[in-house]
Design an enzyme around this catalytic site. Structure first.
Site, mmCIF file in Angstrom:
data_model
loop_
_atom_site.group_PDB
_atom_site.id
_atom_site.type_symbol
_atom_site.label_atom_id
_atom_site.label_comp_id
_atom_site.label_asym_id
_atom_site.label_seq_id
_atom_site.Cartn_x
_atom_site.Cartn_y
_atom_site.Cartn_z
ATOM 1 N N TYR A 150 0.839 -1.200 0.000
ATOM 2 C CA TYR A 150 0.000 0.000 0.000
ATOM 3 C C TYR A 150 0.875 1.251 0.000
ATOM 4 O O TYR A 150 0.679 2.163 -0.817
ATOM 5 C CB TYR A 150 -0.923 -0.003 1.212
ATOM 6 C CG TYR A 150 -1.686 1.288 1.411
ATOM 7 C CD1 TYR A 150 -2.644 1.696 0.492
ATOM 8 C CD2 TYR A 150 -1.448 2.095 2.527
ATOM 9 C CE1 TYR A 150 -3.354 2.868 0.672
ATOM 10 C CE2 TYR A 150 -2.158 3.271 2.715
ATOM 11 C CZ TYR A 150 -3.101 3.654 1.785
ATOM 12 O OH TYR A 150 -3.793 4.834 1.972
ATOM 13 N N LYS A 154 1.389 4.149 -3.082
ATOM 14 C CA LYS A 154 1.130 5.570 -2.887
ATOM 15 C C LYS A 154 2.413 6.400 -3.009
ATOM 16 O O LYS A 154 2.374 7.554 -3.454
ATOM 17 C CB LYS A 154 0.482 5.798 -1.522
ATOM 18 C CG LYS A 154 -0.952 5.291 -1.425
ATOM 19 C CD LYS A 154 -1.880 6.063 -2.350
ATOM 20 C CE LYS A 154 -3.334 5.745 -2.079
ATOM 21 N NZ LYS A 154 -4.267 6.564 -2.895
#
Length: 245
Positions: A150, A154
């Site tokens: 994750y 990002k």
């Protein structure tokens, strides 16, 4: 902020931060394209916006599918504002992470924004103006266990923000990222105790943020009030850097 006559596409706008952003842009006069996978929730958001005098329509698409991303870009046509908000997070250790979950997070959090910018930014350039706001996360710059993919997805989006900003700056298109800290959304509210513990430990304000607070930052960066800002990462995280969180 003066968005009258401008069209904004907000991805993942049927809940949480995306929903708040869509509502805020509509209040400021934008014609908002509400994107999501759930048509029922999408039409609810559109109805709420119209009930307050705003303009909105819903477009359904699965951003985990590259062909559907292309269809979304073709369907919306020319937009003045693109908010890449849709995303997913699956917190697992490296040993537990499956190839399918790896691909899902990279596809939704990084690839979909990339494809939308590839398709929509040149149309902004052709009209001489445009603003793109990506939704990142403070996790992109923090080293924490179980958030690897994750955070990496990002972090890649933050880096692309700077690349796109440099690429389009002289062509009238600005690109920025808003990086939220712990925010109360339908996805995080299920574990309120953990969310509060995170806020207590990593924010100077010692509280959980609300989607509307993120939406205010997105709206500012999308507006002409931020006309000399591009390539920036604006953290909306309750003062995390102030305490070294």
């Amino acid at each position: 902020m003066g968005f009258s006559g401008r069209t904004a596409l907000v991805t993942g706008a049927t809940a949480g931060i995306g929903r708040a952003v869509a509502a805020q842009l509509a209040r400021e006069g934008a014609d908002v394209i509400v994107h999501g996978r759930d048509a029922v929730r999408g039409e609810e958001v559109v109805a709420e916006i119209k009930a307050t005098g705003g303009s909105a329509r819903f477009v359904q698409a699965d951003l985990g599918n590259a062909e559907d991303v292309q269809r979304l870009a073709d369907t919306v046509g020319d937009v003045d504002i693109l908010v890449n908000n849709a995303g997913v997070y699956k917190f697992q250790s490296t040993a537990e992470m499956t190839a399918e979950l790896f691909d899902l997070q990279m596809d939704l959090n990084t690839k979909a924004p990339y494809l939308l910018v590839r398709e929509l930014a040149p149309r902004m350039v052709a009209r001489g103006h445009g603003s793109i706001v990506n939704i990142g996360t403070v996790a992109a710059t923090l080293t924490t266990t179980a958030t690897g993919i994750y955070a990496a997805s990002k972090a890649a989006l933050e880096h692309l923000t700077q690349i796109w900003a440099a690429e389009y700056a002289k062509q009238g298109v600005r690109v920025n990222t808003v990086s939220p800290g712990p925010i109360r959304t339908p996805g995080t509210a299920a574990d309120e105790a953990t969310l509060k513990a995170i806020a207590d430990g990593m924010t100077a304000m010692g509280r959980v943020g609300e989607p509307e607070e993120v939406a205010e930052a997105v709206t500012f960066l999308a507006s002409d009030s931020a006309s000399y800002i591009t390539g920036a990462v604006l953290e909306v995280g309750g003062g995390r850097p102030a305490i070294g969180g």
